[in-house]
Design an enzyme around this catalytic site. Structure first.
Site, PDB file in Angstrom:
ATOM      1  CE  LYS A   4      -3.978   1.925   2.532  1.00 43.56           C
ATOM      2  NZ  LYS A   4      -4.819   1.773   3.751  1.00 43.56           N
TER       3      LYS A   4
ATOM      4  CB  SER B 102      -8.002   3.605   2.790  1.00 40.60           C
ATOM      5  OG  SER B 102      -7.183   2.935   3.717  1.00 40.60           O
TER       6      SER B 102
ATOM      7  CB  SER C 263      -8.275   0.839   5.713  1.00 41.15           C
ATOM      8  OG  SER C 263      -8.957   2.085   5.731  1.00 41.15           O
TER       9      SER C 263
END
Ligand SMILES: [Mg+2]
Ligand SMILES: [Zn+2]
Lengths: 478, 95, 476
Positions: A69, A144, A168
């Site tokens: 990420k 996210s 997330s």
């Protein structure tokens, strides 16, 4: 991932072959899963891994293509947090988890898309635009960590790291039909994770199966003196045999099946629970009186911490600086106005307000106290059950921009995932069914702190008796 | 109304974010609806409840006072938007 | 109308640790800009602080020395404000639970001993340094100082005059130096002082509007700034106006205070507990361990020097200015029990070669043993006090013992009666005329004869003895 490792050793495929396949697929990726792709770095790592494959027999990560990420720092690779304010930022250091993966010889393919500074649940707030759900390109992959989830589901990497502050990792995992773990706070170092809300953030693994998640979790967990909140206990490898569900007590909170839960999710989760029941688990109705306050507590605590964590983006030492301002305050105001997107601004505003003179007690302090009550709810609950089980999200993946201009109702969708961040306990999301439109549905399992082995064991057992996790999305590279 | 326009402007200033009129109006509306929702908490009795800052009860995470090499000045300034003579540069400040 | 002055002081002391408070960068002063920095102390994204244990040790040390209550649970907080020298946009400090509270420091005032309350002592990080280039209309930032550990020491508003404030500061500075936790260097900013000042009509009990006074980087400036600001307050009140609460800067060249253009128009710092740092628990064992390392406090030592060694207050004061000099003195006394004589030598010759104590006494070639054995030579009449000064200088240069020096240079005093008698006889032979007038009653000529003999012996003759012998011969 484990299959891949096996195939490497049987010589069916080499790390370089699979890496090149993936890089090629990413070139035609309709999902917008990646922000940065490191082709040369990945190929070099794959070559190196290929040479070691025979020597390192029990290193399941060697040569495995993983995605990171974009809020996790990698030395000499842009780390943007999907924000204009960091679009030019290149760290001079590796996050602790990246250091570990590199040591094990994992192949880092690149950095995945996310909501700006991990603030969102759709990736809509990314400065490079939203990612798409491989099961239906018209739907959101969630967020996210949406880029990581989409990449794993579509085979654009074998596994990925995400971060989870309020869901997330778990929410996009459930939207994309993969398995994702939010580890116990303090079990995975936050060093090198760009902070959103320091007391809630945790890095975690996302992969196609509970076994793969367990393997990746074992690779990244452990004490790190560079993170003062890292917990120094003996970390044992997770057993991959699965958990014998005979007599295991599953707590089912009424509050997780109340209004707002869509019927298709409700049914899939009930069926999932039934599978465990078949395997001998005891089902116990439990009560979590204070979790109805979870969302309110979370959005005060998280935004308050964020308003402070994001103060360092001032255009002085790194990142964007808006030119032209010849006065210091103007430089700050213009830089941050231009550098942050609307959702980040909204949360900084909210958090600054919650901490400001005259409101601290009413908001931040009050929320921190109610947080204590939520924690106590779970302590009590875990006296009578081993695992708390329920849906990961109230609905399956929704349309790409459905919630775009209704922040509050979007926040409210986090109600099932938020508690684990407030308590610090571990939580796992596993696929447990599909809507008739073919969208995946996720089921969440929660356990007391540092009981990941129970969660992953239960997840493995569940997946050994079901096939939901094996189904591939309509768009995938294979 | 929980938060007034003046407060929105005050908070934006505190947070060093320049807002245009449209953003101010938008945040005024959104923050108020969010803060209204937060009222939910006022019904909770939190007398003698101690606030939570950390979920793990660890203490004394301390370091010994041992020097390690700093990073090179090249790395320190690597991302600097403006630099000269080994220093970061910002618009002038008159104190 | 007469006014009472109320002064409270806030001191920031940089600690003598090897490394910064939250990272392993060195704390050295005066290095090239930004060479002592790392991702932690320039606030890079994703980087976390780890507390240096030494800071807590030092804080406890000062807490004990100032009779404070040491907090069992220590929480760090974030003080949020934007300024280019503050890398993270917040300063990590202590807010609700400081390490030390409710202590005091006794100072000597013209009205006798006075107790100044210490409100709190807390740990925090220093900020970087801004160098303003006004014609270029830009500022340079050096983060070498960012993250240097500080103890902030906040006093009660207990001081009633500039002199009291000055004495308190000197006492506190000496204490920090004695404890070896701060070098007390005001010019380099390792000992910084801000003041809160207010005045009120004599006798009244309320507090007047106060101003905060900053940027006083020497004792001299503190004195001038306080006096100036106090007068300003009184003038304002006398003219029937109100003092406005604000922060003032001392301008050394302007020799005046001026209102500061505030960094953060409102001081809304939004303090909240630092989630990246866990609580520091201080138990009695820890406090006990530190207590054992505590030296005798300067003030107690001064008293002991006066009472125990019967030294004048003036001597005791000078000798205890530095812990090393005081130790040197006591080492000497342990070898030779004549405190005042030793004190005289230290206050004159020793401190002279140490350039008034700025040089390190540990590096002095004249050890306590050497100094005391030299003093023995004087007491034994082997050398005169005048000779001793030369002997001392040679010891300080060469490190030779006084005995050697005296032997080599034949400096030894002539105290042999026979030898002196013969010398005296010849001198008197050569000055028959003067002897005559002496006998006629011009007895003051004795000095002349002694002088002649001294000349002949290059001053080595024992003066008292010479005097006596010459008298005897003349009276015969
Ligand atoms: Mg301070
Ligand atoms: Zn540093």
């Amino acid at each position: 991932m484990l299959d891949l490792a096996r195939n490497f050793r049987m010589g069916n495929i080499s790390p370089l072959d699979i890496t090149e396949k993936i890089l090629e697929a990413i070139r035609h990726d309709p999902l917008n899963a990646y922000i940065t792709v490191d082709e040369t770095g990945a190929k070099n790592a794959a070559k190196k891994a290929g040479e070691k494959i025979r020597k390192e027999n029990n290193n399941p990560l060697l040569g495995v293509p993983v995605a990171i990420k974009d809020n996790i720092c990698i030395k000499q690779m842009a780390t943007t947090c999907a924000s204009n304010i960091l679009s030019s930022f290149v760290p001079t250091y590796d996050a602790h988890v990246v250091e570990k993966l590199k040591k094990m010889g994992a192949v880092i393919v690149g950095k995945t898309n996310m909501d700006e500074f991990a603030m969102g649940s759709t990736t809509n707030t990314s400065n490079i635009g939203t990612s798409k759900n491989p099961w239906d390109l018209g739907k959101t992959p969630g967020g996210s960590s949406g880029g990581s989830a989409a990449a794993v589901a579509a085979g654009l990497c074998a596994a990925a790291l995400g971060s989870d502050t309020g869901g997330s990792i778990r929410q996009p995992a459930s939207f994309c039909g993969i398995t994702g773990l939010k580890p116990t706070y303090g079990s995975v170092s936050r060093f090198g994770l760009v902070a959103f809300a320091s007391s809630l953030d945790q890095i975690g693994p996302m992969a196609g199966s509970a076994r793969d998640v367990a393997v990746l979790y074992d690779a990244i967990k452990g004490y790190d003196p560079k993170d003062s909140t890292s917990v120094d206990i003996g970390y044992l490898p997770t057993t991959l045999d699965g958990l014998d569900m005979q007599g295991v007590r599953l707590g089912v909170p009424k509050a997780f099946f109340g209004e707002g839960l869509s019927t298709n999710v409700k049914k899939a989760v009930k069926d999932g629970i039934a599978v465990f029941k078949e395997l001998g688990a005891k089902i116990i109705a439990i009560d979590l009186p204070n979790i109805k306050y979870g969302v309110a507590v979370y959005y005060i605590v998280a935004t308050a911490e964020a308003s402070s964590n994001l103060a360092r983006y001032d255009g002085v030492r790194y990142g964007l600086r808006e030119k032209g301002a010849d006065d210091l305050i103007d430089m700050y105001m213009d830089t941050r106005a231009k550098g942050f997107g609307i959702e980040v601004k909204r949360r900084i505003m909210l958090g600054t307000y919650a901490l400001s003179a005259g409101y601290y007690d009413q908001y931040y302090k009050k929320a921190s106290k109610v947080r204590t009550l939520v924690i106590e709810d779970f302590v009590k609950a875990f006296d009578v059950c081993d695992i708390i089980i329920g849906p990961t999200t109230p609905t399956p993946a929704f349309g790409l921009y459905d919630m775009a201009d209704d922040p509050l109702s979007l926040y409210l969708l986090d109600l099932y995932t938020i508690p684990a961040n407030l308590t610090g306990g571990p939580a796992l999301s596993i696929p447990c069914g599909f809507t008739k439109e073919g969208l995946p549905i996720g089921m969440q399992l929660m356990a007391p702190a540092f009981k990941e082995d129970i969660l992953l064991g239960a997840g493995i057992t569940f997946q050994d008796h079901t096939g939901f996790h094996e189904k591939r999305p309509q768009w995938n590279m294979m | 109304m929980k938060i007034s326009l003046t407060e929105v402007e005050y908070v934006a200033r505190l947070a060093r974010i320049r807002l245009n009129e449209e953003e101010k109006a938008r945040f005024l509306k959104e923050l108020n609806s969010i803060l209204d929702y937060m009222d939910l908490l006022s019904e909770v009795d939190t007398t003698d409840v101690s606030p939570t800052t950390h979920t793990q009860h660890i203490t004394n995470a301390l370091r010994e006072d041992i020097k390690r090499a700093s990073q090179s000045i090249k790395d320190t300034l690597a991302n600097a938007p403006a630099k000269a003579d080994g220093a970061f540069i910002v618009p002038g400040i008159i104190e | 109308m007469e006014y009472d002055v109320i002064i409270g002081l806030e001191v920031h002391a940089q600690l003598l640790t090897e490394t910064k408070i939250f990272c392993s960068c060195p704390t050295t002063f005066g290095d090239e800009p930004n060479t002592n920095t790392c991702p932690v102390c320039i606030g890079m994204p994703g980087i976390l602080p780890v507390l240096n244990k030494k800071i807590v040790d030092f804080g406890i040390k000062l807490g004990i020395a100032t009779h404070c209550k040491i907090a069992k649970t220590n929480i760090f907080a974030r003080k949020n404000y934007f300024y280019p020298d503050l890398p993270k946009g917040y300063q990590i400090t202590q807010y609700e639970s400081p390490l030390c509270e409710h202590g005091f420091l006794d100072i000597d005032t013209t009205g006798g001993s006075k107790r100044i309350g210490i409100t709190r002592i807390h740990m925090e990080e220093d900020a970087g340094k801004l160098i303003h280039d006004l014609k270029g209309h830009r500022s340079f930032i050096d983060f070498n100082r960012a993250g240097v550990p500080l103890l902030e020491i906040v006093s009660e508003p207990d001081m009633r005059s500039t002199d009291e404030a000055d004495t308190y500061l000197r006492e506190l500075r000496q204490l920090l130096v004695y404890l070896e936790i701060c070098d007390g260097n005001m010019e380099q900013g390792s000992f910084r002082c801000d003041a809160n000042i207010s005045v009120r009509p004599k006798g009244s009990t309320f507090f007047g509007v106060r101003t905060e006074l900053k940027n006083m980087n020497s004792f001299r400036n503190v004195h001038r700034a306080l006096s100036y600001e106090i007068k300003r307050h009184i003038d304002v009140l006398r003219s029937g106006r109100e003092v406005t609460q604000q922060t003032m800067l001392w301008g050394e060249t302007a020799n005046a205070t001026r209102s500061m253009r505030t960094k953060e128009e409102s001081h809304d710092y939004r303090y909240f507990p630092e989630p990246d740092l866990v609580p520091v628990m201080v138990d009695n064992a820890w406090i006990g361990k530190i207590r054992k390392t505590l030296p005798e406090m300067p003030r107690e030592r001064r008293k002991r020097f006066e009472e125990g060694y019967g030294l004048p207050g003036y001597d005791a004061d000078i000798l205890t200015q530095s812990r090393d000099v005081a130790d040197y003195f006591e080492d000497c006394v342990s070898l030779l029990d004549s405190p005042k004589e030793i004190s005289n030598w230290i206050m004159t010759e020793v401190l002279r070669v140490l350039k008034g104590g700025t040089a390190d006494i540990k590096a002095l070639k004249v050890t306590p043993r050497m100094l005391t054995s030299m003093i023995r030579l004087i007491d034994g009449g082997a050398i005169s006090g005048k000779m001793a000064k030369d002997v001392f200088n040679e010891m300080a240069e060469t490190g030779k013992s006084s005995e050697e020096i005296v032997k080599d240079s034949g400096l030894k005093q002539i105290s042999d009666e026979g030898h002196l008698k013969n010398l005296a006889k010849t001198i008197l032979e050569d000055h028959k005329k003067e002897v005559g007038s002496y006998k006629k009653g011009k007895t003051q000529l004795i000095g002349f004869f002694v002088g002649q003999l001294m000349k002949a012996t290059k001053g080595k003759a024992n003066p008292e003895l010479t005097n006596k012998i010459i008298k005897e011969i003349l009276e015969e």
